[in-house]
Structures are given as structure tokens and as C-alpha cells.
Write an enzyme that holds these catalytic residues in place. Structure first.
Site, short mmCIF file in Angstrom:
data_model
loop_
_atom_site.label_atom_id
_atom_site.label_comp_id
_atom_site.label_asym_id
_atom_site.label_seq_id
_atom_site.Cartn_x
_atom_site.Cartn_y
_atom_site.Cartn_z
N ASP A 17 -77.44 17.00 -11.51
CA ASP A 17 -76.28 16.30 -10.96
C ASP A 17 -75.20 16.14 -12.05
O ASP A 17 -74.59 15.07 -12.17
CB ASP A 17 -76.66 14.95 -10.36
CG ASP A 17 -75.54 14.35 -9.53
OD1 ASP A 17 -74.56 15.07 -9.24
OD2 ASP A 17 -75.63 13.17 -9.17
N PHE B 176 -68.71 21.17 -11.08
CA PHE B 176 -67.90 21.80 -12.14
C PHE B 176 -66.40 21.59 -11.93
O PHE B 176 -65.57 22.13 -12.67
CB PHE B 176 -68.25 23.28 -12.28
CG PHE B 176 -69.54 23.53 -13.06
CD1 PHE B 176 -70.18 22.51 -13.75
CD2 PHE B 176 -70.11 24.80 -13.12
CE1 PHE B 176 -71.36 22.73 -14.48
CE2 PHE B 176 -71.29 25.04 -13.84
CZ PHE B 176 -71.91 24.01 -14.51
N LYS C 147 -73.74 20.85 2.04
CA LYS C 147 -73.95 19.53 1.44
C LYS C 147 -73.39 18.46 2.35
O LYS C 147 -72.24 18.55 2.80
CB LYS C 147 -73.26 19.48 0.08
CG LYS C 147 -73.06 18.08 -0.51
CD LYS C 147 -74.31 17.59 -1.22
CE LYS C 147 -74.11 16.21 -1.85
NZ LYS C 147 -73.60 16.22 -3.19
N ASN D 84 -67.38 18.79 -3.73
CA ASN D 84 -66.36 17.73 -3.79
C ASN D 84 -65.30 18.01 -4.85
O ASN D 84 -65.02 17.18 -5.71
CB ASN D 84 -67.01 16.35 -3.99
CG ASN D 84 -67.89 16.27 -5.22
OD1 ASN D 84 -68.35 17.29 -5.73
ND2 ASN D 84 -68.12 15.07 -5.71
O1 DOR Z 1 -72.67 9.85 -9.57
C1 DOR Z 1 -72.27 10.76 -8.86
N1 DOR Z 1 -71.20 11.51 -9.19
N2 DOR Z 1 -72.93 11.02 -7.71
C2 DOR Z 1 -72.43 11.89 -6.81
O2 DOR Z 1 -73.03 12.05 -5.78
C3 DOR Z 1 -71.14 12.57 -7.04
C4 DOR Z 1 -70.89 12.70 -8.48
C5 DOR Z 1 -69.49 13.16 -8.82
O3 DOR Z 1 -69.03 14.14 -8.21
O4 DOR Z 1 -68.86 12.56 -9.67
#
Ligand code: DOR
Length: 451
Positions: free
Chosen positions: A313, A70, A154, A101
Site C-alpha cells: 500500500d 504511484f 478496485k 485514485n
Molecule cells: O492510507 C491510505 N492511503 N489508504 C488508502 O486506502 C489510500 C492511500 C492513498 O492513496 O493515499
């Protein structure tokens, strides 16, 4: 007894009276009091302050998306918790687990508490956050895992969006060996092989078709074999996110004792090369969408019971970013709102049944993450429900989407099966597409001692 709300006459997917982790489907009424399920059976309309008549509607436990990005703090121009959680409830999702992240990454107590504090104010549904693992916080992880609103740790074994990375064997062993409470979730791609093969991304003619060539099936398998060996060495459980290859599924068939698995609707729905021809870099993600051989293997694994959880995801980026020339494009696509419609469409096409879907989106996450009083339709549990019409035919439209990024590769797709209501703590927050009330999400609670 007078209930705050009665759900009347729906097809309810409730926990089996003898085995709560199994599901039975029956036409029943549910009485809700003070935000919890108070009665399941046959109730009189007059016993409810409010009554929702649900003929021909399936009443599912509140479904969850255990893998979303998010982007808040730091990348609010792509997404934020308010928009992401609104997208979730519009798509029939009642809880999300968010990835670390962000900027800064969720690696400290302060960063995690900030997210929880913010989500308490703005989130439309329940929430929990992953702590990111790295060398700087390896000694803090066992404390972070215990914080309210933390669902686990994670580990990025290969770099994706952001700089989080755990590559060194000793560090990885240290993190996995200290697993729990909460899940240790793995992004499984081998960083060394990714670096070696990076030039393949620019192989001529340069295009996103190179993405699954660069981040190939072996890149995923090598890393999965490595982390499973560590889990087995220390006898600690791990959870592998967004599995994408036939080879990993075949390997995992014999290594299930400590390993739980997650697959995305994208990997079950899209396949290469067609998806890259149709959507280009919009469907670029890590690990990549691969050819039909892999997709079929994921379905076979799901049908054999080798998939525990489906999660989206949800990884939004702006259209402008996604329209740069490959390989300068970020990986990821939104998905929290389309997760359920896409999967209901697969139910319609008989690739799985509704009971299996409910296990993958609520019972299994509830069990794997040891949630308290959430994820099952059972007396005493939170009154979270996802209402679906299995026969409704609808087109995914941009006006329906709530994500701040404002696009979805599935826009324009017509599906059969649609979320028609989302209820949290006994309050309808979405009904027939209309958003009601205000954000009232709470942290998901975990019970490390339960099974
Ligand atoms: O495609 C992806 N985008 N895989 C990930 O593991 C991270 C994610 C992102 O945060 O954009």
C-alpha cells in the site's frame, strides 16, 4: 546450448516438480535464454555468455507488490511511475499493481491505456493497473477488466485519499456480481460509520492517536461482513485489501471460499500507541495501524494460512503534507522499497519462513491474479528474480530511497536480510544497490482460463 546468463550455485526457491504452487529449496543453477528460464539444474560455466556466482545467496522468483499508489497522473509532486518503479526494483520488487485514485481516477479505457502507455516507457519493472469502480462507469467495468495491463477493479467502500467511493448497496452488488476477469479488490471501511464518527478525530487532546479511534475496528468489520455477504450471495470472488483487525480475521476464518486476503508490512510491523508516539502522522494510514492485539491476530492469521498476499500500500505524500496538524493530514506512507527488507527481518526473527514469504509475495499473487508465466521459478517462465542475502545486516538510509516523496518511517532502522539483486527478463537491473541498464518493464499478462 549457450545461455545468455547463468545464475550459478544459489539457494533457489523453485516450484515443486509435482505441485507448481508449492516450493522446494535447492542449490542449483539456472540458465536463461531470451528473457525466459530455459534450464534449471547443474550447468557448466562455459555454457553461459555471462555467469553470476551466487554462493550464499537465495534466488527467489521475482517478487511483486500488488498494491501501490504511484500518483501519476495528477499528483506527480508526490510520486510518479518512474520513481515508484525504481524504488520497487531497488527493493527487490519486479512487478507492481497500481491503484486508481489518481487525478483523473482510472475509470475509463482512455485513463487506463494512458497509464499503460506511460509505464511502457518509464517503468523499471512489470506493471498492471486497477480500474476504479463508481456509479459513472459501472457498465464499463467488464470491458475495462479485459484491457491489457488491467489487473482488476478496485472498490473503495470507505473514502480514503481521493473521491472514489461505492457506498450504495445496489451499486456494490452490481459491481461484485459482475466480478471477473481479474480481481475485485476491496478497501473495506464502512463509509456511514466513518462519517458518524468523524468528530472523534477532533477529540481533545487532538492528535493522530485519534485515528484508530475514529476509523475503529468495527468500521472495518461492518464493511467486510457486508461485502462478503454480497460475494456469497452472487458466488463471486473478492479480494480484501490491507486487513487490519482481529475481528475481521476471526470472521474470515469461516468465510474463505470466495475471499482472498491481503495484509501490509506496516500492520505487521508497527503498533499503536507506540508508532504514533514515535512517528506521529507519518504513520497515519487507512485503515489505521492499531494496537498489538490486532497485530498479533494478523500474525496468527498469517501463520494459519489465512493471509494470501502481502503488499505495501505504498501511498506517498510529501513531508510537508504529512507534517500538517492532524486531522488535516493525508493518510498513507511509502512502502514499496521497504516491503522486502522489513519482511526479511521478520524471517530473521522467525515470525515466518522464507518459503512462506515467497508464497505471499509471488506464488499466491501469480495464482490469484492468474498471471501468465510469471511468479514461479519454473522452465518457460519469465526470467524475473529477486536475489536476497538473508544474513546481511543493513540500515535503511535516506540515500538508498528512490521514492519521490523522499522519506520513509523506517529510515534509520537496521534489518537483517536484504535484497542484493533484481533481475528482469534475464537482465540484472539492480546489483548490490547499483542500478543498471534502463527501464524495461512490460505489462503483466493474465490468463483468465488458467488456475
Ligand atoms: O492510507 C491510505 N492511503 N489508504 C488508502 O486506502 C489510500 C492511500 C492513498 O492513496 O493515499
Amino acid at each position: 546450448m549457450i545461455y545468455d546468463l547463468i545464475l550459478k550455485g544459489g539457494r533457489v526457491l523453485l516450484s515443486h516438480p509435482k505441485n507448481p504452487w508449492d516450493i522446494v529449496e535447492e542449490t542449483l543453477d539456472i540458465g536463461i535464454k531470451d528473457g525466459f528460464i530455459s534450464e534449471i539444474g547443474s550447468l557448466n560455466q562455459s555454457q553461459g555468455k555471462a555467469v553470476l556466482s551466487l554462493n550464499n545467496i537465495h534466488v527467489l522468483p521475482g517478487l511483486m507488490d500488488t498494491q501501490v499508489h504511484f500518483r501519476e497522473p495528477g499528483m506527480e509532486y508526490k510520486e510518479d511511475i518512474a520513481h515508484g518503479s525504481l524504488a520497487a526494483v531497488k527493493g527487490g520488487i519486479t512487478a507492481f499493481f497500481e491503484m486508481p485514485n489518481t487525478i483523473p481516477p482510472t475509470m475509463t479505457r482512455q485513463a487506463l491505456e494512458n497509464k499503460v502507455q506511460l509505464a511502457r516507457k518509464v517503468s523499471w519493472c512489470d506493471f498492471a493497473f486497477y480500474a476504479g469502480a463508481g456509479k459513472d462507469n459501472k457498465l464499463e467495468l467488464s470491458k475495462l477488466r479485459k484491457l491489457p495491463g488491467c489487473c482488476g477493479v478496485k472498490v473503495f467502500m470507505g473514502k480514503s485519499t481521493g473521491d472514489l467511493l461505492v457506498k450504495e448497496q445496489a451499486l456494490l452488488e452490481q459491481i461484485v456480481s459482475q466480478s471477473g476477469p481479474g480481481v475485485t479488490a476491496i478497501h473495506s471501511e464502512d463509509e456511514d460509520r466513518l462519517n458518524e464518527r468523524k468528530p472523534l478525530a477532533s477529540k481533545k487532546p487532538v492528535s493522530v492517536h485519534n485515528h484508530p479511534l475514529w476509523r475503529d475496528a468495527r468500521t472495518a468489520l461492518l464493511s467486510t461482513e457486508r461485502v462478503v455477504a454480497i460475494a456469497e450471495k452472487y458466488q463471486k470472488p473478492i479480494h480484501i485489501l490491507h486487513l487490519s483487525t482481529k475481528e475481521e480475521m476471526e470472521f474470515l476464518e469461516n468465510h474463505r471460499a470466495l475471499v482472498s486476503t491481503e495484509v501490509t508490512p506496516q500492520h505487521l510491523t508497527l503498533s499503536a500507541p507506540e508508532c504514533y508516539e514515535a512517528w506521529g502522522t507519518l504513520v497515519q494510514m487507512n485503515p489505521p495501524i492499531r494496537d498489538k492485539t490486532h497485530q498479533e491476530a494478523l500474525w496468527r492469521a498469517l501463520q494459519k494460512g489465512l493471509v494470501d498476499i502481502i503488499a505495501s500500500d505504498h501511498a506517498p505524500h510529501t513531508l510537508e503534507e504529512k507534517q500538517k496538524p492532524y486531522p488535516g493530514t493525508p493518510s498513507g506512507m511509502p512502502g514499496v522499497q521497504t516491503l522486502l527488507p522489513l519482511m526479511l527481518n521478520h524471517v530473521h526473527h522467525r515470525r515466518l519462513d522464507i518459503k512462506t514469504l515467497v508464497k505471499l509475495l509471488s506464488l499466491n499473487p501469480a495464482r490469484r491474479f492468474k498471471m501468465k508465466k510469471q511468479g514461479l521459478i519454473k522452465k518457460g517462465y519469465k526470467a524475473h528474480f529477486t536475489l536476497v542475502d538473508l544474513k546481511a545486516r543493513k540500515t535503511i538510509s535516506s540515500s538508498w530511497l528512490a521514492s519521490k516523496c523522499g522519506w520513509s518511517p523506517f529510515e534509520g532502522q537496521t534489518v537483517t536480510g536484504w535484497p542484493v539483486g533484481t533481475i528482469l527478463y534475464g537482465q540484472p537491473v539492480v546489483r548490490e544497490g547499483e542500478v543498471l541498464g534502463k527501464p524495461a518493464g512490460q505489462p503483466v499478462e493474465f490468463d483468465p482460463s488458467s488456475d
